[in-house]
Write an enzyme that holds these catalytic residues in place. Structure first.
Site, PDB file in Angstrom:
ATOM      1  N   LYS A 114       0.819  -1.215   0.000  1.00  0.00           N
ATOM      2  CA  LYS A 114       0.000   0.000   0.000  1.00  0.00           C
ATOM      3  C   LYS A 114       0.854   1.267   0.000  1.00  0.00           C
ATOM      4  CE  LYS A 114      -4.230  -2.071   1.547  1.00  0.00           C
ATOM      5  NZ  LYS A 114      -3.763  -3.486   1.636  1.00  0.00           N
TER       6      LYS A 114
HETATM    7  C1  LIG Z   1      -4.371  -4.576   1.028  1.00  0.00           C
HETATM    8  C2  LIG Z   1      -3.593  -5.842   0.950  1.00  0.00           C
HETATM    9  C3  LIG Z   1      -3.947  -6.894   0.054  1.00  0.00           C
HETATM   10  C4  LIG Z   1      -5.189  -6.825  -0.835  1.00  0.00           C
HETATM   11  O1  LIG Z   1      -5.107  -5.886  -1.852  1.00  0.00           O
HETATM   12  P1  LIG Z   1      -6.432  -5.374  -2.621  1.00  0.00           P
HETATM   13  O2  LIG Z   1      -6.007  -4.219  -3.427  1.00  0.00           O
HETATM   14  O3  LIG Z   1      -7.401  -5.003  -1.525  1.00  0.00           O
HETATM   15  O4  LIG Z   1      -6.940  -6.519  -3.435  1.00  0.00           O
HETATM   16  C5  LIG Z   1      -3.136  -8.008   0.002  1.00  0.00           C
HETATM   17  N1  LIG Z   1      -2.045  -8.129   0.808  1.00  0.00           N
HETATM   18  C6  LIG Z   1      -1.680  -7.160   1.678  1.00  0.00           C
HETATM   19  C7  LIG Z   1      -0.479  -7.363   2.536  1.00  0.00           C
HETATM   20  C8  LIG Z   1      -2.431  -5.987   1.786  1.00  0.00           C
HETATM   21  O5  LIG Z   1      -2.064  -5.028   2.671  1.00  0.00           O
END
Ligand SMILES: *Cc1c(COP(=O)(O)O)cnc(C)c1O
Length: 481
Positions: A115
């Protein structure tokens, strides 16, 4: 490029006009009206670029109303050496595990999860747009871990933005707590709520549903449906494709097709992949990996989409994927069905709680390249052990992706698994898999030792309103330049 709402109730607007609004005014999500083509020639001219320069090029395709030099400044600040070690996104060949397997490292940023890549761009783009309009923003959010810390690290030190982040008191991992509560920037407010994540989210909703309060304090969000996050995520698909095909000696068209496997929850990460694939990036298949909360696997294999309630959502060892209503799927459904059929389908979903698109399954698989599978806790542990025997430690979310990739990959096609978090962030599960304590890296011990600061409140709107009223940044604040 122009954006409209999936629900049809918004005039076409440019990138800087839609960046600050989470939802479109009609409750839909903003989507690009048309997509530019990514030709082979253009991709080849990008081969020599570093991540900062590539990000400016790719994001520039979506943010056509931002001057190139401004975008370059933003990507240099977002992905520069203070935030990410070069090369920002390392691509690792894991052919000893399975021929053609690659890991795409998306979690080298300040909070050790993917993120950061999207949020760091927003941390530059949002203040840029606010500055042009002479506005300020008070970000109000709730987090169970990854999103909140990524947002705080992206917006710390920004003049025109304050962040009020609610987290459930004593329910996050020690690393997640330290990443948030150790920030002492004057524009970051950590509010620990005596309750669970849903309580935090309900408090945010209550204040967001109060238009007067929302307007008075310029409240906004930077959630996973923000279009700025999606376009920043498109960059690493192009980057990873360029790196993997760099290694291909003869570049015949058939040598350039790759499969990408994405550990998925809200469908934001993989939707960015769908966008660049639609523009012409040679991706053969997009593999949706889910955990036991497998609504997306169900949708792509049967065509039936049935979101589940928060109570029906299981707590798993890949918690950031414990999602049963994939908010970004709305964007995909719009592009799959077109505006007319989408609006009927959406009504069906809202009226009955379920959507039957079984007539689209073959098209989603053959034409759009989507396949999906889920993994269990035991399988993720097994994958962590397997990778460790090859000298690579992975976190449980990435293990979900690798488990799925190993089952679905086909000879002749490189398979890129997106690594979505560092193992240090989820050490409990890694230790459970490997049966022994893992060394804690220096950077993590240092982080855990930093002094922490937060304000704890009962599960009640009143103290939260008071904190915002007292601390919100306003257009007349002296700190606003
Ligand atoms: C947010 C997240 C996901 C999922 O990603 P999306 O964009 O919601 O599909 C997977 N793994 C981790 C570690 C995350 O923080």
């Amino acid at each position: 490029m122009h954006y409209i709402s999936t629900r049809g109730g918004m005039r076409a607007a440019r990138f800087t006009e839609v960046l600050l609004s989470g939802l479109a005014p009609d409750g839909g999500l903003v989507v690009p009206v048309t997509l530019p083509a990514l030709s082979r020639d253009r991709l080849e001219t990008w081969r020599s670029l570093d991540y900062v320069a590539l990000a400016a090029e790719v994001i520039g395709l979506f943010a056509t109303d931002v001057p190139e030099s401004d975008l370059q400044n933003m990507t240099a600040a977002a992905y520069g050496p203070q935030r990410f070690p070069a090369p920002v996104v390392p691509v690792r060949d894991c052919s000893t595990v399975a021929a053609g397997l690659h890991l795409v490292g998306l979690s080298e940023g300040p909070t050790m999860a993917f993120k950061d890549l999207a949020m760091q761009f927003l941390g530059q783009a949002v203040p840029y747009v606010l500055g042009k309009q002479g506005q300020v923003l008070n970000i109000l959010g709730a987090t169970s871990g990854d999103t909140g810390s990524a947002a705080e690290h992206a917006f710390r030190g920004q003049d025109a933005v304050s962040v009020f982040m609610l987290s459930p008191a004593d329910r996050m991992s020690p690393v997640q707590r330290a990443q948030m509560y150790s920030l002492h920037d004057p524009n970051i407010y950590n509010v620990a709520v005596e309750g669970v994540f849903d309580d935090c989210q309900n408090l945010v909703k209550a204040l967001s549903n109060d238009p007067a309060f929302k307007a008075q304090y310029s409240l906004g969000a930077v959630n996973s449906i923000n279009i700025g996050r999606i376009v920043a995520q498109a960059v690493y698909y192009v980057w990873a494709w360029l790196r993997v095909t760099d290694r291909t000696e003869e570049r015949r068209p058939s040598d350039l097709q790759v499969d990408v496997c994405v550990p998925s929850g809200n469908f934001g990460n993989i939707y960015a992949g769908h966008l660049v694939r639609s523009m012409g990036l040679p991706v053969r298949r997009l593999i949706v990996a889910t955990n036991e909360n497998n609504v997306l696997e169900e949708f792509f294999s049967t065509g039936i989409y049935t979101p589940r309630s928060a109570e029906a959502t299981l707590a798993t060892s890949s918690p950031s994927m414990d999602i049963s209503k994939a908010s970004n799927l709305e964007r995909f459904l719009w592009s799959l069905l077109g505006p007319g059929r989408f609006s009927h389908a959406w009504k069906e979903l809202e009226d009955s709680g379920s959507l039957d698109l079984s007539d689209q399954v073959e098209r989603m698989r053959e034409e759009l390249g989507f396949v999906a599978m889920s993994s269990s806790h035991a399988e993720r542990l097994e994958t962590i052990r397997l990778m460790s025997s090859h000298g690579v430690i992975v976190d449980p979310h990435t293990a979900d992706g690798i488990t799925t990739a190993l089952r679905l990959m086909e000879p002749g096609f490189p398979t890129l698994v997106l690594e979505t978090a560092r193992p240090e962030k989820f050490l409990d599960t890694v230790e459970e898999a490997l049966g022994c304590p893992q060394p804690v890296p220096d950077s993590v011990s240092k982080l855990l030792a930093l002094p922490q600061r937060k304000t704890t409140i009962p599960n009640d709107e009143k103290p939260l309103r008071a904190i915002i009223a007292e601390n919100a940044v306003t257009a007349s604040s002296p700190i606003l330049r």
